[in-house]
Write an enzyme that holds these catalytic residues in place. Sequence first.
Site, short mmCIF file in Angstrom:
data_model
loop_
_atom_site.label_atom_id
_atom_site.label_comp_id
_atom_site.label_asym_id
_atom_site.label_seq_id
_atom_site.Cartn_x
_atom_site.Cartn_y
_atom_site.Cartn_z
N TYR A 145 50.64 75.15 27.31
CA TYR A 145 51.14 76.24 28.15
C TYR A 145 50.97 75.91 29.62
CZ TYR A 145 46.43 78.01 29.34
OH TYR A 145 45.16 78.15 29.82
N ARG A 176 52.79 68.66 34.78
CA ARG A 176 51.66 68.76 33.85
C ARG A 176 52.14 69.20 32.47
NH1 ARG A 176 46.59 72.38 35.48
NH2 ARG A 176 48.11 74.03 35.07
N LYS A 196 46.58 70.76 28.50
CA LYS A 196 46.52 72.23 28.63
C LYS A 196 47.05 72.88 27.35
CE LYS A 196 47.40 75.86 32.05
NZ LYS A 196 45.99 76.10 32.43
N GLU A 222 33.78 72.23 34.36
CA GLU A 222 34.72 73.12 35.06
C GLU A 222 34.45 74.54 34.63
OE1 GLU A 222 38.69 72.04 33.89
OE2 GLU A 222 38.13 71.84 31.79
#
Length: 287
Positions: free
Chosen positions: A34, A53, A150, A182
């Site tokens: 996504y 990306r 992702k 992160e």
Amino acid sequence: MTQRTVYVNGDYVAEQDAKVSVFDRGFLFADGVYEVCSVLEGKLIDFPGHMRRLKRSAGELEMGLPWDDDALLTIHRELTRRNALEEGMVYLQLTRGSAGDRDFHYPGADTPPTLVLFTQAKSLVDSRSGREGIRVATQPDWRWARRDIKTVQLLYPAMAKMAATAAGADDAWMVEDGLVTEGASNNAWMLTHDGTLVTRELSHAILPGITRTVVLELAQALSLRVEERPFSVEEAQGARECFVTSASSFVTPVIAIDDVPVAGGRPGEVARKLREAYIEESRRRAV
């Protein structure tokens, strides 16, 4: 309440009429990726970076993406128009589709992927967290080893956010081997007392944030020294400033880590400057 229009496999439909097969691999296996593009003044922020990306994520999973950037931009713009979205986000989700049954093996190359997009209205520029900062609680990083893709498999980040909420914090920072990887849905940063901006280097351990890339460019424009390396929780707690970056939160100050105040428990000046610069640059680049 006005119903949103969503995009599902070539059609713009009312959200209550949107349907995806129960055999879709995104539902059965989290076999999907996504992207999230922010919208300011009805225009898309960092769209080319998000599409790069998306293509990388799909490629890493050997997943077909039979739409080029122009086609995807047209869909984003049309969905934004139909929902009269001035400020917020457009979510895109791509899955490997449905072969009509459940099977761990990838379906044949002729199986059409599933493409879904929807909008979400949200105040991005004038947000409480942007003004006042957030408190984070650390959580062990128990995600899979390919965090650079992702994917839609977001169960553990959701669990980490819930654990952080239970601890009285606003968000979670993931920690592995004593080092911050992160945030649950953002990249983590700190500013050392000698004025060096630090964020973890790109690898399989973190998502290559699109906002992160722009902020690195802005930091150079502001003549800030930058180091891309891991840092510990203790180092961050003692830092001059900390903040996070993401498409939906821009640059957001971190004012406490595990109840230890950072920067005296107030948003830092460098985070404020970078947030203002990012918003200005985003408006300039918007499409």
